[in-house]
Design a protein around this motif. Structure first.
Motif, PDB file in Angstrom:
ATOM      1  N   GLN A  25      12.835 -20.639  -0.610  1.00  0.00           N
ATOM      2  CA  GLN A  25      12.420 -19.758   1.010  1.00  0.00           C
ATOM      3  C   GLN A  25      12.292 -18.195   0.781  1.00  0.00           C
ATOM      4  O   GLN A  25      10.746 -18.699   1.215  1.00  0.00           O
ATOM      5  N   PHE A  26      12.497 -17.847   0.263  1.00  0.00           N
ATOM      6  CA  PHE A  26      12.337 -16.126   0.236  1.00  0.00           C
ATOM      7  C   PHE A  26      11.462 -16.195  -0.595  1.00  0.00           C
ATOM      8  O   PHE A  26      10.397 -15.149  -0.233  1.00  0.00           O
ATOM      9  N   SER A  27      10.877 -16.679  -1.667  1.00  0.00           N
ATOM     10  CA  SER A  27      10.730 -16.713  -2.561  1.00  0.00           C
ATOM     11  C   SER A  27       8.748 -17.153  -1.967  1.00  0.00           C
ATOM     12  O   SER A  27       7.900 -16.194  -1.338  1.00  0.00           O
ATOM     13  N   ALA A  28       9.035 -17.793  -1.422  1.00  0.00           N
ATOM     14  CA  ALA A  28       8.251 -19.258  -0.519  1.00  0.00           C
ATOM     15  C   ALA A  28       7.131 -17.773   0.495  1.00  0.00           C
ATOM     16  O   ALA A  28       6.162 -17.437   0.933  1.00  0.00           O
ATOM     17  N   ASP A  29       7.857 -16.885   1.182  1.00  0.00           N
ATOM     18  CA  ASP A  29       8.200 -16.047   2.231  1.00  0.00           C
ATOM     19  C   ASP A  29       7.662 -14.450   1.649  1.00  0.00           C
ATOM     20  O   ASP A  29       7.618 -14.083   2.731  1.00  0.00           O
ATOM     21  N   PHE A  30       7.855 -14.806   0.677  1.00  0.00           N
ATOM     22  CA  PHE A  30       7.180 -12.714   0.065  1.00  0.00           C
ATOM     23  C   PHE A  30       6.627 -12.660   1.239  1.00  0.00           C
ATOM     24  O   PHE A  30       6.709 -10.987   0.814  1.00  0.00           O
ATOM     25  N   GLN A  31       5.028 -12.791   0.602  1.00  0.00           N
ATOM     26  CA  GLN A  31       3.564 -12.511   1.289  1.00  0.00           C
ATOM     27  C   GLN A  31       3.923 -11.857   2.101  1.00  0.00           C
ATOM     28  O   GLN A  31       3.149 -10.709   2.841  1.00  0.00           O
ATOM     29  N   THR A  32       4.645 -12.348   3.536  1.00  0.00           N
ATOM     30  CA  THR A  32       5.148 -12.026   4.730  1.00  0.00           C
ATOM     31  C   THR A  32       5.955 -10.779   4.934  1.00  0.00           C
ATOM     32  O   THR A  32       4.885  -9.497   5.267  1.00  0.00           O
ATOM     33  N   TYR A  33       6.546 -10.529   3.515  1.00  0.00           N
ATOM     34  CA  TYR A  33       7.747  -9.318   2.983  1.00  0.00           C
ATOM     35  C   TYR A  33       7.144  -8.394   2.734  1.00  0.00           C
ATOM     36  O   TYR A  33       6.990  -7.087   3.322  1.00  0.00           O
ATOM     37  N   SER A  34       5.770  -8.819   1.723  1.00  0.00           N
ATOM     38  CA  SER A  34       5.343  -7.201   0.857  1.00  0.00           C
ATOM     39  C   SER A  34       4.162  -7.196   2.729  1.00  0.00           C
ATOM     40  O   SER A  34       4.077  -5.919   2.186  1.00  0.00           O
ATOM     41  N   ASP A  35       2.825  -7.656   3.258  1.00  0.00           N
ATOM     42  CA  ASP A  35       2.623  -7.349   4.071  1.00  0.00           C
ATOM     43  C   ASP A  35       3.084  -6.286   5.271  1.00  0.00           C
ATOM     44  O   ASP A  35       2.466  -5.537   6.047  1.00  0.00           O
ATOM     45  N   TYR A  36       4.767  -6.788   5.746  1.00  0.00           N
ATOM     46  CA  TYR A  36       5.500  -6.071   6.715  1.00  0.00           C
ATOM     47  C   TYR A  36       5.656  -4.313   6.673  1.00  0.00           C
ATOM     48  O   TYR A  36       5.133  -3.440   6.809  1.00  0.00           O
ATOM     49  N   TYR A  37       5.917  -4.740   4.567  1.00  0.00           N
ATOM     50  CA  TYR A  37       5.749  -3.344   3.601  1.00  0.00           C
ATOM     51  C   TYR A  37       4.364  -2.103   4.478  1.00  0.00           C
ATOM     52  O   TYR A  37       4.051  -1.270   4.407  1.00  0.00           O
ATOM     53  N   ILE A  38       3.300  -2.917   4.148  1.00  0.00           N
ATOM     54  CA  ILE A  38       2.007  -2.607   4.227  1.00  0.00           C
ATOM     55  C   ILE A  38       1.807  -2.133   5.285  1.00  0.00           C
ATOM     56  O   ILE A  38       1.128  -0.572   6.045  1.00  0.00           O
ATOM     57  N   ALA A  39       1.970  -2.504   6.066  1.00  0.00           N
ATOM     58  CA  ALA A  39       2.049  -2.427   7.763  1.00  0.00           C
ATOM     59  C   ALA A  39       2.586  -1.311   8.465  1.00  0.00           C
ATOM     60  O   ALA A  39       2.185  -0.715   9.611  1.00  0.00           O
TER      61      ALA A  39
END
Length: 276
Positions: free
Chosen positions: A118-132
């Motif tokens: 699940q973590f891997s599936a959601d990883f793009q969300t976390y990356s987007d959070y970092y950028i923002a």
């Protein structure tokens, strides 16, 4: 007859205002990272002693002292969670690291963990959070500056020990460039701490480490510029430096009178090339 009432109201307002100022001062004096660092230091010793239970306890307590734990300490906590088979805590740490800019490759050894899919599936969300929420360009600039400072310092010591030759102008210009770039950086962003930069992933070690900002500051002090001299406590309280540096930096000086790079390098040149 209303005059005493008005006076009473004014006194109450003044009292409330005084309390608010006092409360604000109390909050201003609060420095959660001081206690945070103390607990992390204890947890690190616990870990080295293979006392993983107390390491977990002290790290969890440390993380209550701030809303932004440091990356290297989360890296330690991740290792502790693995030792303790604490899957829930490991997942929480992984998400925090990912939101702070740590890439998916860092977590590759945890693919068999119950939370990884699940973590891997959601990883793009976390990356987007970092950028923002962080400033990746600041992280890149800081790492580049630290690397250039390390190179300059190495060249300086090679010059000092006569392995290479550098002119006085090159010494002055090299040190001045590093200090100038750091000043431009801090003028634009403020002192670079992990609330701004996110976390420092070291790929060759697959590790999350502290930025060597402390070493950079020490070198700048040694080169004759006492940058942020009156703001070190505030920097500590924002997680930018370990509390030990409040006292350490008071003792760090070069060979000159701390009035600038040119004066410092002239003193050093005279010391190490005075016979020429």
């Amino acid at each position: 007859m209303q005059w005493p009432v008005r006076q009473h109201m004014k006194k109450n307002i003044l009292l409330i205002f005084t309390i608010l100022i006092f409360t604000a001062k109390l909050f201003a004096q609060d420095c959660g990272y001081e206690e945070y660092y103390s607990l992390v230091d204890i947890a690190s010793k616990n870990y080295n002693d293979k006392n993983y239970k107390d390491a977990e306890k002290n790290l969890k307590l440390a993380f209550t002292k701030t809303d932004h734990p440091l990356g290297a300490d989360l890296h330690l906590a991740f290792s502790v969670a693995k030792k303790r088979n604490d899957e829930k805590w490991a997942e929480q740490i992984a998400i925090r690291l990912a939101k702070g800019g740590i890439p998916l490759r860092y977590f590759r050894y945890y693919k068999k963990s119950s939370w990884y899919e699940q973590f891997s599936a959601d990883f793009q969300t976390y990356s987007d959070y970092y950028i923002a929420n962080y400033k990746p360009e600041l992280r890149d600039d800081l790492l580049d500056l630290i690397s250039r400072d390390k190179e300059f310092n190495s060249n300086y010591h090679d010059w000092r020990t006569r392995k290479i030759e550098l002119s006085l102008d090159k010494l002055i210009n090299g040190a001045s460039k590093i200090i100038s770039d750091f000043k431009q950086m801090t003028d634009k962003y403020g002192f670079p701490n992990e609330r701004l930069t996110g976390y420092n992933y070291v790929r060759r070690k697959n590790s999350v480490e502290y930025y060597n900002t402390d070493v950079l500051i020490i070198h700048i002090y040694q080169r004759g510029v006492l940058i942020f001299k009156d703001e070190i406590h505030d920097i500590v309280c924002e997680g930018g430096l370990h509390p030990n540096y409040e006292e350490t930096l008071k003792k760090i000086r070069g060979f000159g009178n701390s009035t600038g790079v040119e004066q410092e390098m002239k003193v050093r040149y005279k010391m190490y090339r005075q016979t020429e």
